[in-house]
Design an enzyme around this catalytic site. Structure first.
Site, PDB file in Angstrom:
ATOM      1  N   ASP A 116       0.821  -1.206   0.000  1.00  0.00           N
ATOM      2  CA  ASP A 116       0.000   0.000   0.000  1.00  0.00           C
ATOM      3  C   ASP A 116       0.860   1.263   0.000  1.00  0.00           C
ATOM      4  OD1 ASP A 116      -2.690   1.297   0.464  1.00  0.00           O
ATOM      5  OD2 ASP A 116      -1.664   1.979   2.272  1.00  0.00           O
ATOM      6  N   GLU A 165       1.140  -0.595  -5.143  1.00  0.00           N
ATOM      7  CA  GLU A 165       0.169   0.461  -5.410  1.00  0.00           C
ATOM      8  C   GLU A 165       0.975   1.754  -5.511  1.00  0.00           C
ATOM      9  OE1 GLU A 165      -3.532   2.988  -3.561  1.00  0.00           O
ATOM     10  OE2 GLU A 165      -1.824   2.362  -2.382  1.00  0.00           O
TER      11      GLU A 165
END
Length: 802
Positions: free
Chosen positions: A471, A524
């Site tokens: 993330d 990401e």
């Protein structure tokens, strides 16, 4: 004087032979010894760990026999005022050096710290000696022994008597290699060295506690086993590593615990274990001693997953939030429902939103406090392993969101863990995350990098996770991320790149791919950073080595394509390039096409609700979009609820609107039709290597119609490694286009429909090409041959060689 302070005034003759470390025996001399006062005091034996306030009376044991020939002058073993004060204040760095048993000239001193105890007795074989009460919970005594024996403590409290092992007679339970690797920041199995670990150590059963707190003046372990009073359980510092350790006999699985840390300023803080592998259910915050007993049954899956690299194989991902997929289900209950549902729809993988423990459910797991513990909301760590195992047995890979960018400021967790910035950067400008009110990790500190790299390995090795979606990578890579001028400082080269974060990500990826066969890491990353999925040893134009990820979320494709379909069809011609631009950079990285949870929350609306027009047009556009997505180069990811065109945004409070699939609602042509399409998309996808085998090489894709802006039409062909094609045609206008001419590869004698999103069973108008389409010799779109196809409204059609 007290009993244990009485000493003899005779010096013993030195024996000719060394005796074993036990009570001295009677010498062979026939001389009658002078009377001696012995520090050994006979007391009645006491039952161990009595369950009731009083123990049954037993006969007294005879006194140990000590003779003047073997007696020596003993000094008083009571602690001095400095050590007493440091132990009581929780600031002693080496309690084992003063507590426990220690040789003295001519004997052994025993010292015990047990607040609230009425008496403490040493028991070793037939020897029983009650120690002197020195006050404040300290007990001591000296025995004329040749060596330190094995012994136990009998501790009498007001209403209970316990017989226990003495933690302070034991050596450290951490080895030199562990400490060396921790000091170097290279312990790839850090979870085996730090935290709590039930074990048998020097023949004693208990739990080893270890924690990294280099700035602490002292650390004590507290828990239910000591009524949350750590006075009697100070930990020892293991040198320059900053690690504190204590083996506690008798403590086993299920015990609650924390660390009580004395900060540099003398204040105290109680902290959950950063390495805890199990926690209490939030909002409770204690760590729990645990061991795994799960027996894995996924050996076949693990052996097979490394056969094909992730970017060369099929990957269709169903993203979900475990706690709200079916609210109220535990890990084991999910194992009974989730694998069957995902397998029925044909997805190859699930991606779980963060599973690691987090205090606030509304963060969806993206503000982690327990990096090594699956959230206790749904069960135990073994329960989570059971779920992963069930998914693997169903042939489904398990990806997991991993959040190494930041952590929350909760005062019982990582923030200023030992009184000073430790896991976070010492520079406040570098530590505070400007968007989320959290703290960023100090990626330049080797112990912090080790904590995170080992954590990535931990999830994949201990829980058999097949890949990590990392993330917020962009927030790690840039020093000026969400910061204004004056709020950040450049790196040593004057740039904005966070060199420490780059090194961390490279180390994490290199370690993962070296240790875990078949694993995949997915970034990401929302910027144009060069080389996200390039190998770490390959240097790019920017001078940096690749970050080493296996795949990267294609945020540009997601943003552009959603922007296009949200326009009314009459205006789409002005945004045609938004659907074609992704192919300009499609092979710069290895991509995943994400329609994730981020796109269906916070007022962004669900996927079907983004589409313009009436309800039929919205569903038709979603179906056409999904088929376009499934045929576009890159792996695909779809968030739960979007597979059946849920109209409402996702809420973690109640999850997907499953009732929409109830036949009583009349959903066959609406929501169930979209779900049936997703199932068929995955079925054809898996059976058609052209759709995935060459996702990352230009030879796998060719535009046929890329400039028909006025028609809202896109057509391209995908090829597998053998050159076998699949033709994808999308018509994003609400009108039927009859006899639409498209140039095609001349090697295919006829084309037939493999999938049509306008099929009646999906809720469409059932306009289709019934007969195979044979190419005409008429050149079109730069091709020597062409076909004339019927394009349904707001639909995508896949054609394959007949």
């Amino acid at each position: 004087m007290g009993k244990a302070e009485k000493v003899t005034e005779k010096v013993a003759r030195t024996p000719e032979k060394a005796e074993s470390p036990e009570t001295l025996d009677t010498p062979e001399s026939s001389e009658t010894p002078d009377p001696l006062e012995s520090p050994v005091v006979p007391v009645p034996p006491v039952a161990p760990a009595a369950e009731t306030p009083t123990a049954p009376p037993v006969e007294a044991a005879p006194p140990a026999e000590i003779t003047p020939e073997r007696a020596v002058l003993l000094s008083s073993p009571a602690l001095d005022a400095v050590d007493r004060e440091r132990l009581l204040a929780g600031t002693h760095h080496d309690p084992h050096s003063v507590l426990g048993a220690h040789p003295l000239p001519g004997g052994v001193a025993f010292r015990v710290l047990r607040p609230f105890a009425r008496s403490v007795t040493i028991v070793s074989g037939e020897l029983r000696a009650e120690l002197h009460d020195d006050g404040d919970g300290f007990f001591s005594g000296a025995l004329p022994l040749r060596g330190v024996p094995e012994y136990r403590l009998v501790i009498a409290y007001e209403e209970q008597v316990q017989e226990i092992e003495d933690a302070y007679r034991l050596l450290p339970a951490l080895g030199d290699l562990d400490l060396h690797l921790i000091g170097e920041g290279r312990h790839e199995e850090l979870w085996r060295a730090l935290g709590s670990e039930p074990m048998t150590h020097q023949g004693v059963t208990g739990t080893r506690f270890a924690v990294w707190a280099p700035n602490a003046r002292g650390v004590r372990v507290i828990g239910g086993f000591n009524f949350w009073d750590g006075t009697a359980y100070p930990m020892r510092s293991l040198g320059s590593t900053g690690v504190w350790e204590l083996f506690v006999p008798g403590v086993g699985e299920g015990e609650l615990y924390k660390f009580e840390i004395t900060r540099p300023d003398g204040s105290k803080t109680q902290r959950a274990d950063p390495m805890a592998r199990r926690t209490e259910v939030p909002p409770n915050t204690s760590s729990i001693v645990t061991s795994s007993h799960h027996e894995w049954e996924d050996a076949e899956w693990l052996a097979r997953r490394a056969e094909v690299p992730a970017h060369e194989g099929p990957m269709s991902i169903y993203e979900l939030h475990l706690a709200s997929w079916r609210p109220g289900l535990t890990y084991r209950q999910l194992a009974e429902q989730l694998p069957a549902y995902v397998r029925d729809l044909g997805f190859t993988h699930v991606e779980l939103m963060p599973v690691a423990e987090h205090p606030f459910g509304g963060s969806w797991g993206y503000q982690v406090t327990g990096f090594y513990a699956p959230t206790a909301r749904l069960g135990t760590p073994d329960d989570f392993k059971y779920l992963v195992d069930a998914l693997h047995r169903a042939g489904i890979g398990v990806l997991m969101d991993w959040v190494p960018a930041h952590f929350p400021r909760d005062e019982w967790a990582l923030a200023e863990f030992d009184g000073r910035p430790l896991y976070e950067h010492e520079d406040p400008l570098r530590a505070a995350h400007p968007d989320w009110g959290t703290l960023e990790f100090d990626f330049g500190r080797r112990e912090v990098r080790n904590f995170l790299v080992a954590n990535a390995v931990y999830w994949c090795e201990e829980f058999h996770i097949d890949g990590l979606r990392v993330d917020a990578v962009a927030s790690m890579l840039y020093l000026d991320y969400s910061r204004e001028p004056g709020q950040w400082t450049s790196n040593e080269h004057g740039g904005r790149e966070n060199l420490d974060a780059v090194a961390f990500l490279q180390e994490m990826n290199a370690t993962m791919y070296r240790r875990v066969p078949g694993v995949v890491t997915i970034a990401e990353e929302s910027t144009a950073w060069d080389g996200v999925t390039r190998a770490t040893h390959h240097t790019g134009p920017g001078g940096f080595g690749g970050l080493g990820f296996g795949l990267k979320w294609n945020m540009g494709w997601m943003h552009d394509s959603l922007g296009y379909v949200q326009h009314d069809p009459v205006h789409r011609k002005h945004h045609h390039h938004e659907m074609t631009f992704s192919m300009v950079y499609a092979y710069s990285e290895n991509y995943v096409l994400p329609i994730s949870h981020d796109e269906v929350v916070h007022g962004k609306r669900s996927l079907v609700s983004k589409m313009p027009g009436d309800w039929w047009q919205q569903r038709a556009t979603e179906r056409a979009y999904l088929a376009f997505m499934w045929s576009h180069p890159g792996k695909q990811l779809l968030f739960m609820g979007q597979e059946f065109a849920q109209g409402a945004e996702w809420s973690e409070a109640h999850g997907p609107d499953w009732w929409l699939l109830d036949p009583a609602y009349g959903a066959e042509a609406d929501h169930r039709g979209v779900r049936d399409l997703v199932r068929d998309l995955n079925t054809v996808y898996l059976d058609t290597p052209a759709l995935w085998q060459q996702d990352t090489v230009p030879a796998g894709f060719e535009w046929l119609v890329g400039d028909a802006a006025e028609d809202n039409v896109f057509a391209f062909v995908r090829y597998d490694a053998e050159g076998v094609p699949l033709l994808s045609i999308s018509n994003f206008s609400p009108v039927v286009r009859h006899d639409y001419r498209i140039g095609v590869p001349e090697s295919v004698p006829a084309w037939q429909e493999a999938l049509n999103t306008d099929a009646l069973r999906y809720g469409g108008t059932d306009i289709h090409n019934a007969a195979p389409l044979k190419p005409d010799p008429q050149p079109w779109h730069g091709r020597p041959a062409s076909i004339r196809a019927t394009l349904p409204p707001l639909a995508t059609v896949w054609l394959r060689p007949a």
